[in-house]
Design a protein around this motif. Sequence first.
Motif, PDB file in Angstrom:
ATOM      1  N   LEU A 161       0.820  -1.208   0.000  1.00  0.00           N
ATOM      2  CA  LEU A 161       0.000   0.000   0.000  1.00  0.00           C
ATOM      3  C   LEU A 161       0.858   1.264   0.000  1.00  0.00           C
ATOM      4  O   LEU A 161       0.568   2.219  -0.721  1.00  0.00           O
ATOM      5  CB  LEU A 161      -0.942  -0.014   1.201  1.00  0.00           C
ATOM      6  CG  LEU A 161      -2.020  -1.095   1.172  1.00  0.00           C
ATOM      7  CD1 LEU A 161      -2.675  -1.230   2.542  1.00  0.00           C
ATOM      8  CD2 LEU A 161      -3.050  -0.809   0.097  1.00  0.00           C
ATOM      9  N   LEU A 162       1.902   1.270   0.809  1.00  0.00           N
ATOM     10  CA  LEU A 162       2.791   2.440   0.857  1.00  0.00           C
ATOM     11  C   LEU A 162       3.517   2.641  -0.467  1.00  0.00           C
ATOM     12  O   LEU A 162       3.648   3.771  -0.944  1.00  0.00           O
ATOM     13  CB  LEU A 162       3.785   2.299   2.007  1.00  0.00           C
ATOM     14  CG  LEU A 162       3.188   2.421   3.412  1.00  0.00           C
ATOM     15  CD1 LEU A 162       4.202   1.979   4.459  1.00  0.00           C
ATOM     16  CD2 LEU A 162       2.703   3.839   3.674  1.00  0.00           C
ATOM     17  N   ALA A 163       3.986   1.564  -1.070  1.00  0.00           N
ATOM     18  CA  ALA A 163       4.652   1.681  -2.368  1.00  0.00           C
ATOM     19  C   ALA A 163       3.688   2.224  -3.415  1.00  0.00           C
ATOM     20  O   ALA A 163       4.085   3.006  -4.282  1.00  0.00           O
ATOM     21  CB  ALA A 163       5.215   0.333  -2.804  1.00  0.00           C
ATOM     22  N   GLY A 164       2.428   1.833  -3.314  1.00  0.00           N
ATOM     23  CA  GLY A 164       1.421   2.346  -4.240  1.00  0.00           C
ATOM     24  C   GLY A 164       1.219   3.842  -4.124  1.00  0.00           C
ATOM     25  O   GLY A 164       0.720   4.486  -5.047  1.00  0.00           O
ATOM     26  N   GLN A 165       1.629   4.419  -2.998  1.00  0.00           N
ATOM     27  CA  GLN A 165       1.560   5.867  -2.788  1.00  0.00           C
ATOM     28  C   GLN A 165       2.927   6.524  -2.989  1.00  0.00           C
ATOM     29  O   GLN A 165       3.130   7.667  -2.603  1.00  0.00           O
ATOM     30  CB  GLN A 165       1.068   6.175  -1.372  1.00  0.00           C
ATOM     31  CG  GLN A 165      -0.349   5.749  -1.115  1.00  0.00           C
ATOM     32  CD  GLN A 165      -0.789   6.092   0.291  1.00  0.00           C
ATOM     33  OE1 GLN A 165       0.011   6.154   1.231  1.00  0.00           O
ATOM     34  NE2 GLN A 165      -2.077   6.332   0.456  1.00  0.00           N
ATOM     35  N   ASN A 166       3.855   5.776  -3.569  1.00  0.00           N
ATOM     36  CA  ASN A 166       5.230   6.247  -3.787  1.00  0.00           C
ATOM     37  C   ASN A 166       5.939   6.604  -2.479  1.00  0.00           C
ATOM     38  O   ASN A 166       6.845   7.426  -2.472  1.00  0.00           O
ATOM     39  CB  ASN A 166       5.268   7.436  -4.756  1.00  0.00           C
ATOM     40  CG  ASN A 166       4.810   7.055  -6.140  1.00  0.00           C
ATOM     41  OD1 ASN A 166       4.984   5.919  -6.573  1.00  0.00           O
ATOM     42  ND2 ASN A 166       4.199   7.983  -6.837  1.00  0.00           N
ATOM     43  N   ARG A 167       5.565   5.950  -1.411  1.00  0.00           N
ATOM     44  CA  ARG A 167       6.206   6.136  -0.110  1.00  0.00           C
ATOM     45  C   ARG A 167       7.186   4.970   0.087  1.00  0.00           C
ATOM     46  O   ARG A 167       7.028   4.115   0.946  1.00  0.00           O
ATOM     47  CB  ARG A 167       5.140   6.194   0.987  1.00  0.00           C
ATOM     48  CG  ARG A 167       4.245   7.411   0.841  1.00  0.00           C
ATOM     49  CD  ARG A 167       2.978   7.345   1.656  1.00  0.00           C
ATOM     50  NE  ARG A 167       3.215   7.216   3.082  1.00  0.00           N
ATOM     51  CZ  ARG A 167       2.229   7.074   3.973  1.00  0.00           C
ATOM     52  NH1 ARG A 167       0.970   7.052   3.585  1.00  0.00           N
ATOM     53  NH2 ARG A 167       2.514   6.955   5.248  1.00  0.00           N
ATOM     54  N   PHE A 168       8.202   4.965  -0.782  1.00  0.00           N
ATOM     55  CA  PHE A 168       9.083   3.810  -0.904  1.00  0.00           C
ATOM     56  C   PHE A 168       9.937   3.545   0.332  1.00  0.00           C
ATOM     57  O   PHE A 168      10.145   2.385   0.697  1.00  0.00           O
ATOM     58  CB  PHE A 168       9.961   3.944  -2.147  1.00  0.00           C
ATOM     59  CG  PHE A 168       9.165   3.989  -3.417  1.00  0.00           C
ATOM     60  CD1 PHE A 168       8.413   2.902  -3.825  1.00  0.00           C
ATOM     61  CD2 PHE A 168       9.153   5.124  -4.206  1.00  0.00           C
ATOM     62  CE1 PHE A 168       7.671   2.926  -4.998  1.00  0.00           C
ATOM     63  CE2 PHE A 168       8.424   5.170  -5.381  1.00  0.00           C
ATOM     64  CZ  PHE A 168       7.677   4.072  -5.775  1.00  0.00           C
ATOM     65  N   GLU A 169      10.440   4.568   0.973  1.00  0.00           N
ATOM     66  CA  GLU A 169      11.276   4.352   2.162  1.00  0.00           C
ATOM     67  C   GLU A 169      10.464   3.698   3.280  1.00  0.00           C
ATOM     68  O   GLU A 169      10.950   2.780   3.946  1.00  0.00           O
ATOM     69  CB  GLU A 169      11.908   5.659   2.641  1.00  0.00           C
ATOM     70  CG  GLU A 169      12.919   6.247   1.673  1.00  0.00           C
ATOM     71  CD  GLU A 169      14.061   5.286   1.349  1.00  0.00           C
ATOM     72  OE1 GLU A 169      14.532   4.560   2.259  1.00  0.00           O
ATOM     73  OE2 GLU A 169      14.491   5.254   0.182  1.00  0.00           O
ATOM     74  N   GLU A 170       9.235   4.159   3.467  1.00  0.00           N
ATOM     75  CA  GLU A 170       8.370   3.554   4.478  1.00  0.00           C
ATOM     76  C   GLU A 170       8.035   2.108   4.104  1.00  0.00           C
ATOM     77  O   GLU A 170       7.985   1.224   4.966  1.00  0.00           O
ATOM     78  CB  GLU A 170       7.083   4.353   4.634  1.00  0.00           C
ATOM     79  CG  GLU A 170       7.273   5.735   5.230  1.00  0.00           C
ATOM     80  CD  GLU A 170       6.021   6.554   5.133  1.00  0.00           C
ATOM     81  OE1 GLU A 170       5.164   6.410   6.034  1.00  0.00           O
ATOM     82  OE2 GLU A 170       5.882   7.319   4.157  1.00  0.00           O
TER      83      GLU A 170
END
Length: 92
Positions: free
Chosen positions: A48-57
């Motif tokens: 889900l986080l990667a889908g929001q481009n929140r790659f580090e998280e």
Amino acid sequence: MVSVVLAGGGTAGHTSPLIATAEALKAADRVIELNPHNEEGWILKARLLAGQNRFEEALACCQPQAIRPPTPALRVREAWVEAQRGRLTVAI
């Protein structure tokens, strides 16, 4: 087993993707809160986080302190996150 509903409801029979993602993140956080050793919760949260481009998280979710060493499934999700951010050589 925990099921996560990602969409549905609302007056027109649809939920905004952002609302659905926020609700899914809350559900993943709840799964992790109830059982920090549940790799499925960490994998869902990373996706889900990667889908929001929140790659580090997302990458941090692939290396949870509660699961040492990371399971093969978490390592695969970590490679997937790296591929999603365009770092294919790191993913391989």
